[in-house]
Design an enzyme around this catalytic site. Sequence first.
Site, PDB file in Angstrom:
ATOM      1  N   GLU A   1       0.651  -1.294  -0.017  1.00  0.00           N
ATOM      2  CA  GLU A   1      -0.139  -0.198   0.011  1.00  0.00           C
ATOM      3  C   GLU A   1       1.011   1.482   0.154  1.00  0.00           C
ATOM      4  O   GLU A   1       0.184   1.944  -0.482  1.00  0.00           O
ATOM      5  CB  GLU A   1      -1.010   0.164   1.368  1.00  0.00           C
ATOM      6  CG  GLU A   1      -1.956  -0.513   0.978  1.00  0.00           C
ATOM      7  CD  GLU A   1      -1.335  -2.099   1.689  1.00  0.00           C
ATOM      8  OE1 GLU A   1      -2.109  -3.293   1.676  1.00  0.00           O
ATOM      9  OE2 GLU A   1      -0.327  -2.193   2.017  1.00  0.00           O
TER      10      GLU A   1
ATOM     11  N   ILE B   1      23.320  -1.118 -18.619  1.00  0.00           N
ATOM     12  CA  ILE B   1      23.456  -2.149 -17.569  1.00  0.00           C
ATOM     13  C   ILE B   1      23.046  -3.978 -18.127  1.00  0.00           C
ATOM     14  O   ILE B   1      23.188  -4.427 -17.480  1.00  0.00           O
ATOM     15  CB  ILE B   1      23.294  -2.249 -16.331  1.00  0.00           C
ATOM     16  CG1 ILE B   1      24.130  -0.803 -16.834  1.00  0.00           C
ATOM     17  CG2 ILE B   1      23.608  -2.809 -15.899  1.00  0.00           C
ATOM     18  CD1 ILE B   1      25.925  -1.052 -16.484  1.00  0.00           C
TER      19      ILE B   1
ATOM     20  N   TRP C   1      21.159 -11.725  -2.335  1.00  0.00           N
ATOM     21  CA  TRP C   1      19.130 -11.598  -2.459  1.00  0.00           C
ATOM     22  C   TRP C   1      18.454 -11.981  -3.237  1.00  0.00           C
ATOM     23  O   TRP C   1      17.218 -12.027  -3.694  1.00  0.00           O
ATOM     24  CB  TRP C   1      18.850 -10.609  -4.385  1.00  0.00           C
ATOM     25  CG  TRP C   1      19.609  -9.033  -4.384  1.00  0.00           C
ATOM     26  CD1 TRP C   1      20.645  -9.269  -3.115  1.00  0.00           C
ATOM     27  CD2 TRP C   1      20.278  -8.282  -5.210  1.00  0.00           C
ATOM     28  NE1 TRP C   1      21.496  -7.688  -3.496  1.00  0.00           N
ATOM     29  CE2 TRP C   1      21.112  -7.233  -4.651  1.00  0.00           C
ATOM     30  CE3 TRP C   1      19.800  -8.441  -6.358  1.00  0.00           C
ATOM     31  CZ2 TRP C   1      21.556  -5.955  -5.342  1.00  0.00           C
ATOM     32  CZ3 TRP C   1      20.669  -8.045  -7.300  1.00  0.00           C
ATOM     33  CH2 TRP C   1      21.050  -6.877  -6.791  1.00  0.00           C
TER      34      TRP C   1
ATOM     35  N   ASP D   1      26.155 -10.602 -14.035  1.00  0.00           N
ATOM     36  CA  ASP D   1      26.079  -9.637 -12.466  1.00  0.00           C
ATOM     37  C   ASP D   1      26.430  -9.560 -11.428  1.00  0.00           C
ATOM     38  O   ASP D   1      25.861 -10.684 -10.693  1.00  0.00           O
ATOM     39  CB  ASP D   1      24.226  -8.476 -12.635  1.00  0.00           C
ATOM     40  CG  ASP D   1      24.541  -8.330 -14.245  1.00  0.00           C
ATOM     41  OD1 ASP D   1      25.190  -7.074 -14.346  1.00  0.00           O
ATOM     42  OD2 ASP D   1      23.180  -7.296 -14.193  1.00  0.00           O
TER      43      ASP D   1
ATOM     44  N   HIS E   1      29.399  -5.894 -13.131  1.00  0.00           N
ATOM     45  CA  HIS E   1      28.252  -4.742 -13.361  1.00  0.00           C
ATOM     46  C   HIS E   1      27.846  -5.312 -11.256  1.00  0.00           C
ATOM     47  O   HIS E   1      27.587  -6.284 -11.232  1.00  0.00           O
ATOM     48  CB  HIS E   1      27.000  -4.947 -13.131  1.00  0.00           C
ATOM     49  CG  HIS E   1      26.675  -3.663 -13.042  1.00  0.00           C
ATOM     50  ND1 HIS E   1      27.051  -2.376 -13.058  1.00  0.00           N
ATOM     51  CD2 HIS E   1      25.080  -3.555 -11.835  1.00  0.00           C
ATOM     52  CE1 HIS E   1      25.857  -1.583 -12.356  1.00  0.00           C
ATOM     53  NE2 HIS E   1      24.913  -2.016 -12.342  1.00  0.00           N
TER      54      HIS E   1
ATOM     55  N   HIS F   1      18.731   6.019 -10.615  1.00  0.00           N
ATOM     56  CA  HIS F   1      17.569   6.186  -9.639  1.00  0.00           C
ATOM     57  C   HIS F   1      17.232   7.321  -9.536  1.00  0.00           C
ATOM     58  O   HIS F   1      16.116   7.555  -7.830  1.00  0.00           O
ATOM     59  CB  HIS F   1      18.264   5.118  -8.380  1.00  0.00           C
ATOM     60  CG  HIS F   1      18.850   3.584  -8.005  1.00  0.00           C
ATOM     61  ND1 HIS F   1      19.991   3.674  -8.984  1.00  0.00           N
ATOM     62  CD2 HIS F   1      18.346   3.260  -7.753  1.00  0.00           C
ATOM     63  CE1 HIS F   1      20.276   1.897  -8.660  1.00  0.00           C
ATOM     64  NE2 HIS F   1      19.251   1.840  -8.274  1.00  0.00           N
TER      65      HIS F   1
ATOM     66  N   CYS G   1      23.327   1.407 -13.709  1.00  0.00           N
ATOM     67  CA  CYS G   1      22.339   0.176 -13.276  1.00  0.00           C
ATOM     68  C   CYS G   1      21.553   0.296 -14.587  1.00  0.00           C
ATOM     69  O   CYS G   1      21.052   1.032 -15.429  1.00  0.00           O
ATOM     70  CB  CYS G   1      21.990   0.373 -11.850  1.00  0.00           C
ATOM     71  SG  CYS G   1      21.257  -1.405 -11.431  1.00  0.00           S
TER      72      CYS G   1
END
Length: 797
Positions: A24, A474, A604, A642, A684, A737, A769
Site C-alpha cells: 500500500e 547495464i 538477494w 552481474d 556490474h 535511480h 544500473c
Amino acid sequence: MAVKNPHFPNATVLGYPRIGRRRELKRAVESFWAGRTTADDLEATTHDLRLATVRHLADLGLGADGAAVPGSFSSYDQVLDAVALLGAVPERFAGLTTPEGRLPLDAYFTVARGAGDAAPLEMTKWFDTNYHYLVPEIGPDTPIGFVDDRVVREFTEAAHPADGGPAVVTRPVLVGPVTFLLLSKPADGAPEGFRPLDRLDDVVAAYAGVLRALAAAGAPWVQLDEPALVTDLLGVPFDEVADAVRRAYTRLATDLSPAPAADGATERPAILVTAPYGDLRSEAGDGLALLAGTDVEAVAIDLVRGAVPTGPVPGLETKTLVAGVIDGHNIWRADLGARLAVLEGLTAPGTGPGAGALAVGTSTSLLHVPHDVADEPRLDAGLASWLAFADQKVAEVATLATALTDGRAAVADQLAASTAAVRTRAAAPGVVVPAVRARAAALSAADVERAPYAERAEAQQAALGLPPLPTTTIGSFPQTAEIRTTRAAWVRGELSDADYTAAMRAEIASTVALQEELGLDVLVHGEPERNDMVQYFAEQLDGFATTVHGWVQSYGSRCVRPPILWGDVSRPAPLTVEWTAYAASLTDKPVKGMLTGPVTILAWSFVRDDLPLGDTADQVALALRDEVTDLEAAGIGVVQVDEPALRELLPLRTAAHPAYLDWSVRSFRLATAGAAPATQVHTHLCYSEFGQVIGAIDGLDADVTSVEAARSRMEIVPELADAGYARGIGPGVYDIHSPRVPSVQEVTDLVELAAKSIDPRLVWVNPDCGLKTRAWPETKQSLANLVTAANTVRATL
C-alpha cells in the site's frame, strides 16, 4: 547517574515491515509522485497504514500498553527521516524548506530523488543487507536542530487515536545519533579534515529536544538504533566511536532525567539502544561493555550474528538486556528449543552477563522479511512449515517470552512443533542432491582460471571491433505496464505460450531497434520477460521456491520478492539463451547475454542456513557456467554476469573478510572461467563502497566491470587508478535511480573525468544500473545524451 531500571516488556521486535501487506505504501507514494493524489491523500494513507500495523502487532501478542510495539514507520527511508528531523538538508535543497527548516512532503521526496539540476542524496547499502539508505551530507555549516516533530505526532496518533479504535503505546524508533553521523559523508565544500562526527554535539542537542518532546507526549520508551557499533567498515577507529557513544549517551541518558519530577513529568523516555546486524565485541573493542557503561535503560544485542555473552558485564545489572535470538534477517523457522537454551543460559547465575532483566527480541528489525507465510498458499506445504515471516517471528518471540516466565511446559506444543519442523526439513527430498554435491566436490583450481587478460583483450577486439569509449547499457530497459500485464496474463494461463513469446519478441525487437537508432555499440535485449534479476533465475533453477506476496523493501518505493533457496541447486534447462539469441538475430552489433552472478543470487534470496554460503555459491556458479557455455554455442560473444551485491555481503568485521572474499571471487570465476578467450565477460557492481573491495573486483578477472559512479561524482575512479586496475571499466555516468535526465554537458564532464583518470582505452560509457524502473521518454533522452557525450570525448582522443 544510575537510575532504577523501568519496566521493559518481556517480548518485542526491533521493527516491522512498513510497505503494507499489499504494498500500500508503494502505491500511495508513487501515485503522489505521479500527481494523481495530493499530499493530504498520502498522509491519510500512511496514517491508516501505521495504525493498522501497530494494532496488528499488539494483537499478535506484543500488547498495546507496554511499548513493546516499535514505531518504525518511514515513508521512504529511516536515515532520510533523521535528515528531516534535524533539518540537515544540503544547501542545494535549502530553498525547499520552510522558514523553520522543515521539509514539506514533496521536498522530502525531492531530496531522495533529485529534481532539475539538484542531484539527490547518494544511496548505498544498509550494512550487509539489500536495503539501501540515503547518505546524509554534513558540513560545518549544515543546519542541525530539532525541526520536525513527526516522530512525536506518530506516537500520539497511536496512543490517542482519533478514530475511536484501540490505542497502542508504541516505542518510537530513530537512527541513533552516532550511527547517523558515521553513515554521513562530508558535504561539498567542507574543509579538508572535516568529518561529520565533528558535529556530534549539535546532533545530540537536537536529539535531546526530541526526547523531551516524546516525554511530554507520554512516550515511556524510545529506541535508538546504533548498528555502527557492530562494524569495522566505517573508517573510524573503535576508540573514537567509543568516545562518541560516551559523549552522546552521557548527554541523552545521564544529563536528562528519566525519573518523574514533582509534577510527574520526565525529561526523557527510557532509552533502548540497539546494535543489530552483528557482534558488538571484536578485536578492536567491546561494544557491549561500552553500552553497559552508559545510563541507558536497555540494550538490544544480535544473538544470531553475534556471540552470546558468557560472563558478567559490569553495568548491565541495572539494565534490561533484549536478547535478539530470533533472526530478523532470514525466513527460516527457529529451533525454539535451542533458542530457549540460549536465553536460559543468559539468566544462569554467575555465568550469564548479569542483566537486571531479560527480554526476548529479534536480532534486527523485521524490515528485511515479508509479512506472513499464511499469505503464500502456492508454496509447498512442507516448505511453508519450515518458514517464519514477520508475523510468525513475532509469535516466536512471544512463545519464548512465555517459556521464560512460565516454564517450558507452558509452550510444550509450540516447542514440539518447532523441533518437528527442523527435523522434517533436514530429511526432505531435494535438500541434499548427491549428483550436485559430487560435481562441486570434483572441482579443481583449473576450473576458475581463464587465459591471460592481454591474450583475451586481443581476441575480443578482433572479434568485436569496438571503438574507443564503447557505449552500452547495464541490461534492462523500462518495464512498462503493458509488459507487466502481458506477463501476468501468461502466468495466470490467460495467454498462450505462443502469444506470450510473440509479445516479448516484439518488445525485444523494438528495444534493439531503438539502441541501433541511438548509436549504442554493444546492445542488450532489454529483459522484458524478466520479473526480477534474481527471481527470474530462481523460477528456473532447482532448489529454489518463489512467493506471490513475499515483498520486501529495497529502497524507497522499490520492493522485491526474494526467492527462497532451500535445497541443492542445479539447472534443468537453458535459462536465457532463447531471448538473447533472438535479439542477436536482429542486428549486426554485439548483443550481451545477461546473467545474475552467484553472489548476488545468494544475497538477494533467503538462503538456506544449513550449508556454508561458499558451498551454495559454487552450486549456483556451476549452473551459470553451463548457461555461459550455451550462450557461446548460440553465437553470443559478450556475456555479462552481474554482481551488484559483492560488497553487500562483505562481513562487517574485517577479520572475516579473507574467507568471504575467497569464496565469493571463486564462485564468480567458476561461473565465467569456462568462456573462450574471445568471449568478452562483463560484470556490474552498484551502490556500494567499492574502495573496500578493490582487490576483489580485480580478482573477479572480468574483461569489463561497470560500477555505480554518477551520484558519487566518479568517487571510484581515483581508487581504481591508484589500485592500478588494468582491465575494462565502465563508471556509470547516468544515475538511473532518479527520474531526472542528465544533460549532455553533465555526462560529458563525467566521461572526461574517467578518461583522464584511467587509460581511456579501458573506459566504457554506460548508465549506473539497469533501466527497468525508468519511463521510456526519460530513458531515450538520457541515453541519447550519453551517446552524444561519448562521441564528443571520443573525438578528442
